[in-house]
Design a protein around this motif. Structure first.
Motif, PDB file in Angstrom:
ATOM      1  N   ILE A   1       0.844  -1.205   0.000  1.00 27.49           N
ATOM      2  CA  ILE A   1       0.000   0.000   0.000  1.00 27.49           C
ATOM      3  C   ILE A   1       0.876   1.252   0.000  1.00 27.49           C
ATOM      4  N   ILE A   2       1.894   1.245   0.882  1.00 27.01           N
ATOM      5  CA  ILE A   2       2.759   2.425   0.977  1.00 27.01           C
ATOM      6  C   ILE A   2       3.543   2.599  -0.334  1.00 27.01           C
ATOM      7  N   ALA A   3       3.991   1.477  -0.896  1.00 31.83           N
ATOM      8  CA  ALA A   3       4.723   1.557  -2.167  1.00 31.83           C
ATOM      9  C   ALA A   3       3.821   2.121  -3.264  1.00 31.83           C
ATOM     10  N   ASP A   4       2.540   1.728  -3.238  1.00 27.67           N
ATOM     11  CA  ASP A   4       1.554   2.238  -4.198  1.00 27.67           C
ATOM     12  C   ASP A   4       1.426   3.749  -4.117  1.00 27.67           C
ATOM     13  N   MET A   5       1.646   4.266  -2.916  1.00 30.01           N
ATOM     14  CA  MET A   5       1.502   5.710  -2.729  1.00 30.01           C
ATOM     15  C   MET A   5       2.843   6.401  -2.958  1.00 30.01           C
ATOM     16  N   GLY A   6       3.807   5.665  -3.510  1.00 27.82           N
ATOM     17  CA  GLY A   6       5.108   6.249  -3.823  1.00 27.82           C
ATOM     18  C   GLY A   6       6.026   6.361  -2.630  1.00 27.82           C
ATOM     19  N   GLY A   7       5.687   5.657  -1.553  1.00 29.18           N
ATOM     20  CA  GLY A   7       6.499   5.775  -0.352  1.00 29.18           C
ATOM     21  C   GLY A   7       7.197   4.491   0.014  1.00 29.18           C
ATOM     22  N   ARG A   8       7.750   4.476   1.226  1.00 31.46           N
ATOM     23  CA  ARG A   8       8.468   3.289   1.700  1.00 31.46           C
ATOM     24  C   ARG A   8       7.998   2.954   3.101  1.00 31.46           C
ATOM     25  N   LEU A   9       7.958   1.660   3.409  1.00 24.67           N
ATOM     26  CA  LEU A   9       7.694   1.220   4.770  1.00 24.67           C
ATOM     27  C   LEU A   9       8.932   0.482   5.219  1.00 24.67           C
ATOM     28  N   SER A  10       9.516   0.914   6.357  1.00 22.60           N
ATOM     29  CA  SER A  10      10.732   0.251   6.816  1.00 22.60           C
ATOM     30  C   SER A  10      10.616  -0.014   8.308  1.00 22.60           C
ATOM     31  N   VAL A  11      11.525  -0.823   8.810  1.00 25.79           N
ATOM     32  CA  VAL A  11      11.481  -1.163  10.226  1.00 25.79           C
ATOM     33  C   VAL A  11      12.892  -1.168  10.775  1.00 25.79           C
ATOM     34  N   ALA A  12      13.022  -0.761  12.033  1.00 29.10           N
ATOM     35  CA  ALA A  12      14.308  -0.818  12.722  1.00 29.10           C
ATOM     36  C   ALA A  12      14.019  -1.055  14.194  1.00 29.10           C
ATOM     37  N   ASN A  13      15.010  -1.536  14.914  1.00 29.73           N
ATOM     38  CA  ASN A  13      14.837  -1.708  16.349  1.00 29.73           C
ATOM     39  C   ASN A  13      15.361  -0.487  17.081  1.00 29.73           C
TER      40      ASN A  13
END
Lengths: 567, 125
Positions: A533-545
């Protein structure tokens, strides 16, 4: 090189001897035709025994030559090079020369000058024919010339008469002349054979190269056709000059010769080649369909061209839409219990307020102010119920709407509104720092809300999975929005105090069906869908600790703040 | 009946507590309230209420824990539980914890008042 030259020499020799063999029928025919008349002419002057032995020998040699010829003849009708080289023919030729020369010397008739001249003439004619026929093969020629003439010349010289001497001298001159001529002819035919061999070698080389080229092209074509992506090559005018099978399938037609822009309107744009892979519309077999397009300038057939690779996205789009839909249903199932509880709260208040008013009215115990405040309470609770229902409807709906511009904080508030109650009763604090001057973003707010809800639910589960601590809340979820001006992105961070994700697993959390939750607790789809979904909106979803737990970051391209005009 | 019986209402929804209290006060009860389990136990100690009415799902010591604790320390005090989940499991859990009655939300407040009247007059003081 020496080895090659030796090979060529051997081949020349082989062809010469093969060529000489070809004329054997001529020699045999000449012998068979000339021997009886000679015997006839000589029959009065030469003893019959000698004459018959000689004639038989000549015929026998002719038959042997014919046998040799037939035994070396190519059986499949080819001339060269099935005719094998044979040292037997020069030997037979030598035998023939010896038989003729020595035969004539033995049958020499000193008292018959006419027969002496006749035999000399026959020998010279035979030598001339041999020189003419066998010149292509020196050994065969020499074998005859050097055996046929010298014995008769010697016999003439022994006779010693003036005219005999004259005849011998002219025979020697003829012999010399024949040898010389044969040498020249042989040189010429050698050269001709060399040229022929060279020519054949070049031709074979060319054929081999053409075969290799054809095989290479076949291999390339096989690879091109095995690729699922449609590949076409355009000439400088934008016409298709090459296509693979996937391209034909995508177009449902042969594209060769057509301008690609007829099918792919984007190809008509001047900056088409410079644009990196983007989603475009392609007029294909099934109407307009979405394709991923990448264009690369290439040198094709010596001309500048453009290679265009198109990936059919319609199937993936449909799959993605189905997955988004199913994940919506899954998250709806997850929060259904919570929503039922949520709706029961206002319903409870409404019913209690209504019932109590009715009961007090019946007792004459309700004044107007009381009734008014009760009705106000009821009305307020129906609004609250309607809000909850509004959210439910939003989740069940398939969202095909166009992208809109919206404030991300609205989505954060919307998502939090759905889970706030759950978090509160789970003793989880929620921190949402104010985000002044946060620019709007573009996309689908409902989907972003779904992503946030998913992240919030994960955060809640992470906090709840921690061992209990006494005093204070169980944990904290922090949802922070900020504007990264350097990259001009809006960052939405959802962090929890759940202790973080196992470093071995953190790289896989966006994989479909990957879950760290217990069996039956998670579908493993939530984060992968969120990612899409986020990629569809031209963005990125990432994760870190982070220090206390996982931090999921949604990065969306920021739009310029709309300039507000004061009223 | 000299003094009206004291009822402790526990719910984290202030408006729900308010609505119940407003009605019950007019039908002859004294009402004390609490928004979570820990506060409710403090009120029990302070007010020694004649009955306890509690929601099941609350922060800081949920309804089930509160019921169990009240049953242990005040075994004679009637306990009524209210649940918004409307499931049999929730009802069974509440009864197992020691609730005398379980009402499903939305609660019929007349029924609640009647129940409270019966429970508070049946118990001899």
């Amino acid at each position: 090189v020496t080895a090659t030259l030796a090979l060529v020499d051997a081949e020349v020799e082989r062809r010469q001897s093969a060529a000489v063999l070809e004329h054997v029928p001529l020699v045999v025919g000449g012998l068979l035709l000339s021997t009886p008349p000679i015997v006839l002419v000589l029959r009065d002057a030469v003893p019959a025994g000698i004459l018959h032995v000689w004639g038989g020998l000549q015929i026998a040699i002719a038959v042997a030559m014919l046998g040799l010829y037939l035994s070396t003849r190519p059986r499949d009708g080819r001339r060269h090079p099935a005719h094998g080289p044979t040292p037997l023919f020069p030997a037979l030729n030598g035998l023939l020369g010896l038989s003729t020369g020595v035969g004539f010397a033995v049958m020499y008739t000193p008292h018959r000058p006419d027969l002496i001249v006749f035999m000399g003439g026959v020998l010279m004619v035979m030598a001339a024919i041999s020189a003419g026929i066998h010149a292509v093969h020196r050994p065969a020629n020499l074998a005859f010339l050097l055996t046929a003439l010298p014995p008769y010349i010697l016999r003439l010289l022994l006779d010693g008469g003036f005219y005999q001497m004259l005849l011998a001298v002219s025979a020697v001159i003829g012999l010399g002349f024949f040898l010389l001529t044969a040498r020249l002819v042989e040189r010429r035919t050698t050269d001709a054979f060399r040229l022929q061999i060279e020519h054949e070698r070049l031709l074979a080389d060319q054929n081999r190269r053409a075969d290799a080229l054809a095989a290479g092209e076949q291999r390339l074509r096989a690879v091109m056709n095995a690729v699922d992506d449609a590949i076409v090559v355009l000439d400088s005018r934008g016409r298709v000059v090459e296509q693979n099978q996937a391209a034909r399938k995508l177009a449902g037609d042969n594209l060769l010769g057509q301008p690609l822009a007829l099918r792919l309107p984007a190809a008509a744009q001047p900056d088409f080649a410079a644009t990196p892979a983007t989603e475009r519309s392609f007029m294909g077999a099934a109407g307009m369909q979405p394709v991923d397009v990448a264009a690369t300038p290439i040198q094709f057939a010596g001309e500048p061209g453009l290679m265009v690779v198109m990936r059919d996205l319609s199937e993936r789009k449909a799959q993605q839409a189905a997955m988004i839909q199913s994940s919506k249903l899954a998250s709806l199932g997850e929060i259904a219990t919570g929503l039922a509880h949520e709706i029961n709260q206002p319903l409870n208040i409404i019913r209690m307020a209504a019932d109590s008013t009715l009961l007090l009215l019946a007792d004459g115990n309700a004044d107007d102010d009381f009734i008014k405040s009760q009705l106000g309470l009821i009305s307020g609770q129906t609004v609250r119920t309607a809000k909850i229902i509004e959210h439910m409807r939003v989740f069940g709906r398939k969202d095909d709407a166009d992208a809109v511009t919206f404030a991300p904080m609205d989505c954060v508030q919307g998502a939090l509104g759905l889970v706030a109650q759950q978090l509160r009763v789970s003793d989880i604090d929620v921190e949402v720092p104010a985000a002044p001057d946060c620019p709007p973003v573009r996309g689908w707010p409902v989907r972003l809300e779904q992503v946030l809800l998913n992240l919030l639910n994960n955060a809640r589960d992470a906090v709840l999975a921690r061992p209990l601590t006494f005093g204070g809340p169980l944990g904290t979820i922090r949802v922070a929005i900020r504007h990264d001006t350097a990259r001009n992105e809006v960052l939405i961070e959802v962090g929890d105090t759940g202790g973080g994700i196992d470093p071995d697993q953190i790289g896989r959390v966006f994989d479909p069906f990957f879950t760290t939750k217990d069996a039956g607790q998670g579908t493993g789809l939530g984060l992968s869908i969120s990612y899409a979904i986020i990629a569809d909106m031209g963005g990125r979803l990432s994760v870190a600790n982070g220090p206390d737990g996982a931090i999921f970051t949604i990065a969306l391209p920021a739009l310029a703040l709309a300039r507000r005009t004061e009223p | 009946m000299s003094a009206p019986p004291c009822i402790l209402l526990v719910d984290d929804e202030p408006l729900a507590v308010h609505t119940m209290a407003r009605f019950l006060e007019r039908t002859g009860f004294r009402i004390v309230t609490a928004a979570d389990g820990i506060e409710a136990l403090e009120q029990c100690r302070r007010e020694n209420p004649a009955a306890l009415v509690t929601d099941l799902r609350m922060p800081r010591g949920g309804g089930l824990e509160l019921i169990a604790a009240a049953r242990r320390d005040w075994p004679a005090m009637p306990v009524i539980a209210m649940t918004g989940f409307g499931t049999d499991e929730a009802e069974r859990a509440a009864r197992q914890a020691g609730a005398d009655a379980v009402l499903r939300k939305p609660v019929a407040i007349g029924e609640l008042a009647l129940l409270l009247k019966n429970l508070t007059t049946r118990v001899p003081t």
